[in-house]
Structures are given as C-alpha cells and as structure tokens.
Design an enzyme around this catalytic site. Structure first.
Site, PDB file in Angstrom:
ATOM      1  N   HIS A  51      33.117  36.723  50.342  1.00 50.44           N
ATOM      2  CA  HIS A  51      34.099  36.659  49.258  1.00 50.44           C
ATOM      3  C   HIS A  51      35.464  36.352  49.886  1.00 50.44           C
ATOM      4  CE1 HIS A  51      36.764  38.367  46.138  1.00 50.44           C
ATOM      5  NE2 HIS A  51      35.756  38.195  45.312  1.00 50.44           N
ATOM      6  N   ASP A  94      31.599  44.695  54.160  1.00 50.77           N
ATOM      7  CA  ASP A  94      32.078  44.625  52.776  1.00 50.77           C
ATOM      8  C   ASP A  94      30.917  45.035  51.876  1.00 50.77           C
ATOM      9  OD1 ASP A  94      32.793  43.953  50.242  1.00 50.77           O
ATOM     10  OD2 ASP A  94      33.363  41.886  50.686  1.00 50.77           O
ATOM     11  N   GLN A 152      29.067  44.692  46.889  1.00 50.85           N
ATOM     12  CA  GLN A 152      27.870  44.364  46.088  1.00 50.85           C
ATOM     13  C   GLN A 152      26.661  45.151  46.567  1.00 50.85           C
ATOM     14  OE1 GLN A 152      28.126  42.647  43.402  1.00 50.85           O
ATOM     15  NE2 GLN A 152      30.021  41.513  43.674  1.00 50.85           N
ATOM     16  N   LYS A 168      32.751  48.229  40.253  1.00 51.64           N
ATOM     17  CA  LYS A 168      31.400  47.646  40.238  1.00 51.64           C
ATOM     18  C   LYS A 168      30.337  48.741  40.309  1.00 51.64           C
ATOM     19  CE  LYS A 168      33.139  43.738  42.938  1.00 51.64           C
ATOM     20  NZ  LYS A 168      33.360  42.592  42.090  1.00 51.64           N
ATOM     21  N   CYS A 175      34.865  33.227  43.766  1.00 53.80           N
ATOM     22  CA  CYS A 175      35.732  33.619  44.892  1.00 53.80           C
ATOM     23  C   CYS A 175      34.985  33.461  46.211  1.00 53.80           C
ATOM     24  CB  CYS A 175      36.254  35.042  44.743  1.00 53.80           C
ATOM     25  SG  CYS A 175      37.178  35.306  43.238  1.00 53.80           S
TER      26      CYS A 175
HETATM   27  N1  C6P Z   1      33.575  40.065  43.468  1.00 51.67           N
HETATM   28  C1  C6P Z   1      32.553  38.832  41.637  1.00 51.67           C
HETATM   29  O1  C6P Z   1      32.516  38.430  40.470  1.00 51.67           O
HETATM   30  P1  C6P Z   1      37.850  43.632  44.336  1.00 51.67           P
HETATM   31  O2  C6P Z   1      38.351  42.489  43.509  1.00 51.67           O
HETATM   32  O3  C6P Z   1      38.807  44.032  45.412  1.00 51.67           O
HETATM   33  O4  C6P Z   1      37.357  44.779  43.535  1.00 51.67           O
HETATM   34  O5  C6P Z   1      36.524  43.094  45.081  1.00 51.67           O
HETATM   35  C2  C6P Z   1      36.569  41.939  45.851  1.00 51.67           C
HETATM   36  C3  C6P Z   1      35.213  41.596  46.369  1.00 51.67           C
HETATM   37  C4  C6P Z   1      34.986  41.705  47.728  1.00 51.67           C
HETATM   38  N2  C6P Z   1      33.772  41.465  48.247  1.00 51.67           N
HETATM   39  C5  C6P Z   1      32.736  41.082  47.481  1.00 51.67           C
HETATM   40  C6  C6P Z   1      31.400  40.840  48.114  1.00 51.67           C
HETATM   41  C7  C6P Z   1      32.921  40.930  46.100  1.00 51.67           C
HETATM   42  O6  C6P Z   1      31.872  40.568  45.347  1.00 51.67           O
HETATM   43  C8  C6P Z   1      34.189  41.181  45.534  1.00 51.67           C
HETATM   44  C9  C6P Z   1      34.425  40.974  44.067  1.00 51.67           C
HETATM   45  C10 C6P Z   1      33.611  39.830  42.023  1.00 51.67           C
HETATM   46  O7  C6P Z   1      31.734  38.465  42.479  1.00 51.67           O
HETATM   47  C11 C6P Z   1      34.954  39.452  41.498  1.00 51.67           C
HETATM   48  S1  C6P Z   1      35.600  37.987  42.229  1.00 51.67           S
END
Ligand code: C6P
Length: 410
Positions: free
Chosen positions: A127, A204, A207, A230, A368
């Site tokens: 991401h 990270d 997910q 999430k 993203c």
């Molecule tokens: N992915 C998706 O629709 P934040 O925005 O900080 O809560 O998370 C960022 C982020 C970082 N790593 C991974 C693997 C992610 O999937 C995400 C967020 C969402 O896939 C929103 S772009």
C-alpha cells in the site's frame, strides 16, 4: 455468540445495524471491508457510553471521570496487547492508524538509524502507506529503496526476496496481506531472513489482524502496524507495536503534552513508554471502541472468522470465474479476504457504479497500490472484500449484478 459451535452468521449480522439498511432500493451487500469494516452494536454502544457516562481527558485529571476514562483507555491498550501477544503494554503505541504508525517509525527509528547508501526492501504489492514514508526518508538521507517483484498470480516469492537482501539492508518493510491480491506473505520466514541479514523488520498488518491470529512474539517482528477501522472499530485509531528495546532508543515522534516527564525552556525529558510517542490529547473514545471491537472479534474467534471468510473467497472465486469476460487478479495459493477482478467489457469504475445500483458495495481503482498496478500492467481493478458478516447469498448478489454489467456494457 461463542467461540464454539456453528458459525452463526445471521446472529453476527444482527449485531451490525447498517446491514439491515437499503441502498438504491436493495438490501445493502457490503463487500468493501478491506477499505473499512462496519461496526457492531457492541462498538457503537461502547463509544456512546463513553460520551454519555465516562468521558474526560486522560492522564490529566484527578477527578472521577478523568480517572475512569484513563482506566478504560489503558484497559483497551491491554486488550490490544493481548490480541497481538505483545510482551507489555509499553510496546503498544496508539496511533491514528497504520499510515501514521509507519510514518512514526520512518520519522523516528528511520531518521535516527539509517545512513546514506542503506537499503530498505519493500514489495511491489505494498500500500502507498508502506512506500511513500520510505521514499521521503530515502530522498532526505540518500537511501536505496528496493521492491520485491510479485509473481503474475500474485504469489510472494521468497527467492526473489532473498535475492534483494544485502549487507546494506537495514529495513524490511512488508505487508502481511496484500489489500489488492489477498496474498498472504510468509512473514515469519521473511522476518527470520531479515534478521539474519542484520535488518529490522516492519510488518503492515492492516489486512491481517481481522482475518487471522497475529502473535508478534512468535513472528519476532520488530514493528507491526494496523488500523482499528478495518477491525470493526472506530476510525482515527490504530496501533504500532514495537519491541521495547527499539522503542526505548527511538526519539519522540511529535512534541506536546503527555509525552514528557518534565519541561523547562532549556530542555525536556520524555515520558516512559508508551506515552513518549503519544503527544497531545488522544482519540479517547476511539481507543476504547477499538478495545470493544477486539473483544467482539475474540468472542467469535478470529480463526473461525478466517475460516468463514476463506469459504466465501473460495465460493466467490468459483462464482466470479464463471462470469463471461471476467478475469481474476491475484490467485495465489492461500489467499484471503479479497477478490480483485477486471472485465473485458467495462472499466472497474463502471463496474462499481453499476453494482452499486443493485445495492452492492465494492471498491474500484488502484487501491492505493499504484506500483502493483504498474507491475501487473493494469490501471485499476474492481475489488470485493469480505468480513465476518458476509454470506454466500451476498456473493451470489455480486455475481448477479456483474451479469447486469455484462448486459449493459457487453
Ligand atoms: N487500505 C484499502 O481500501 P489507513 O488508511 O492508515 O487506515 O491504512 C492504510 C493501509 C496500509 N496498509 C494496507 C495493507 C492497507 O490496506 C491500508 C488501507 C484501504 O485497501 C484503504 S486505501
């Protein structure tokens, strides 16, 4: 609700008020859980309860409400600690989410420890939140950022990762699960190899934590990040896990109230962990809400949730493969939670718009993850992502709505 017995999806669905709403005259079919999950009544009520009966600033007051809010806020930290099996709550830093947690590590550990020519390894399926902070640091420090290529089906290839490790590798920053492909990275082995090469490992887990057991001690990761929203919790709250020995040596991220032990105009001294990294009034109700979300997930059992979701992904893979002109993107063995796809007749944005008219929420775009899109020679995909409350009937609704896309555009 209980950790034993049959997976009672209907009773879990009843916990989520939004799931009984209608969208464009159809029952909501929410398949955008990877972007953000819906919230159960238990979380909504807990957040309301904080504001109605237990809200004040934390760590500051000597009055009843401040002490209560502080106790609840710190109890939620303990809930997070136990969920990821950190050694101590000193290792659990509240952040706004995964993005802020990664930026925190880049700005503190990274700025303190990395020198010109040092190498950081990420993958092509990160991401942007696990790429851009390292690019900013690379440009500031003259670092080298390398990406592990991904197989055409989305498989993470350990050999490709090993080939990038050198004696200049200082950091391996890798996703646990791809938000586009659902690929599960063998992070334990990645971390072991990173350590063998003398590098620090950041995972990270955005997910991952809502789909599988995460044990940071077993993984032996140095940093692990995730977002609460999430994981069925509120937005604006997440966590950074860091090994205490590393966190102790790192400078603070931001300055302000709460992160100090003493301040004179000449100098300041820092508060103990974890507060050293938590400047200013935090997201109090959100943190407590995240604790409630974790309690909710634990009561069902994250492994049972994962098994239910794997069944849905297998079913979705079968159903969507049968849609004429549809190609799945990401079919790595053992993948979880998301199904990305493209159709020959329609752009992903058109797909998302048409299925939305049938009440089905999916995401479309680059998610993203633009380097991944380039790597796979795609501009975007449509993505359905499942959560603990989704059903096979909802996968059928998605497949039926894709037939409508075909009827309109094909
Ligand atoms: N992915 C998706 O629709 P934040 O925005 O900080 O809560 O998370 C960022 C982020 C970082 N790593 C991974 C693997 C992610 O999937 C995400 C967020 C969402 O896939 C929103 S772009």
């Amino acid at each position: 609700m209980g950790a034993n017995g049959a997976y009672d999806v209907e009773s879990y669905r009843a916990d989520f008020p939004i799931l009984s709403t209608q969208v464009h005259g159809h029952p909501l079919v929410y398949l955008d859980n990877a972007a953000s999950a819906q919230k159960p009544r238990q979380v909504i009520d807990r957040v309301s309860e904080v504001y109605e009966t237990g809200y004040a600033n934390v760590h500051r007051g000597l009055h009843y409400l401040s002490e209560k809010a502080t106790a609840d806020y710190e109890a939620a930290r303990e809930t997070i600690r136990s969920y990821i099996n950190a050694r101590s709550t000193a290792e659990v830093i509240y952040t706004r989410g995964a993005s802020e947690a990664i930026n925190l590590v880049a700005a503190t550990w990274g700025r303190q420890n990395l020198r010109e020519g040092d190498e950081i390894i990420v993958t092509y399926m990160e991401h942007h939140s696990n790429i851009v902070p390292w690019q900013l640091l690379r440009d500031e420090k003259g670092l080298v950022l390398k990406g592990v290529p991904i197989g055409p089906d989305g498989t993470f290839e350990l050999a490709a990762f090993k080939a990038l490790l050198t004696d200049r590798t200082r950091l391996v920053a890798i996703t646990h699960v791809s938000n586009v492909l659902g690929t599960v990275v063998p992070v334990k082995e990645v971390i072991r190899l990173a350590h063998e090469a003398g590098a620090v490992a950041l995972i990270d887990g955005c997910q991952a934590v809502q789909h599988m057991t995460v044990d940071v001690q077993d993984l032996d990761c140095d940093f692990y990040v995730f977002s609460g929203h999430k994981l069925y919790g509120p937005s604006g709250i997440g966590a950074l896990y860091g090994k205490e020995a590393l966190l102790e040596k790192m400078p603070p991220y931001q300055g302000g109230g709460e992160m100090i032990s003493s301040v004179t105009l000449e100098k300041s001294e820092w508060a103990d962990l974890p507060h050293k990294f938590e400047a200013g009034t935090p997201a109090i109700a959100q943190a407590i809400g995240l604790g409630a979300a974790i309690d909710y997930v634990k009561a069902i059992g994250v492994e049972r949730i994962g098994a239910h979701e794997r069944d849905l992904i297998t079913y979705a893979t079968q159903r969507l493969s049968a849609v004429d002109g549809l190609r799945l993107v990401g079919t790595a063995a053992g993948k979880v939670s998301v199904v990305s796809f493209v159709m020959d007749c329609a752009h992903p944005h058109d797909i998302a718009t048409i299925v939305d008219r049938q009440g089905v929420a999916v995401r479309a775009g680059h998610h993203c993850a633009q380097p991944l899109m380039d790597h796979l020679d795609l501009s975007s995909t449509a993505r359905a992502s499942v959560g603990l409350y989704n059903t096979r009937a909802e996968i059928d609704a998605l497949a039926d709505s894709l037939d409508k896309v075909r009827a309109i555009f094909g």
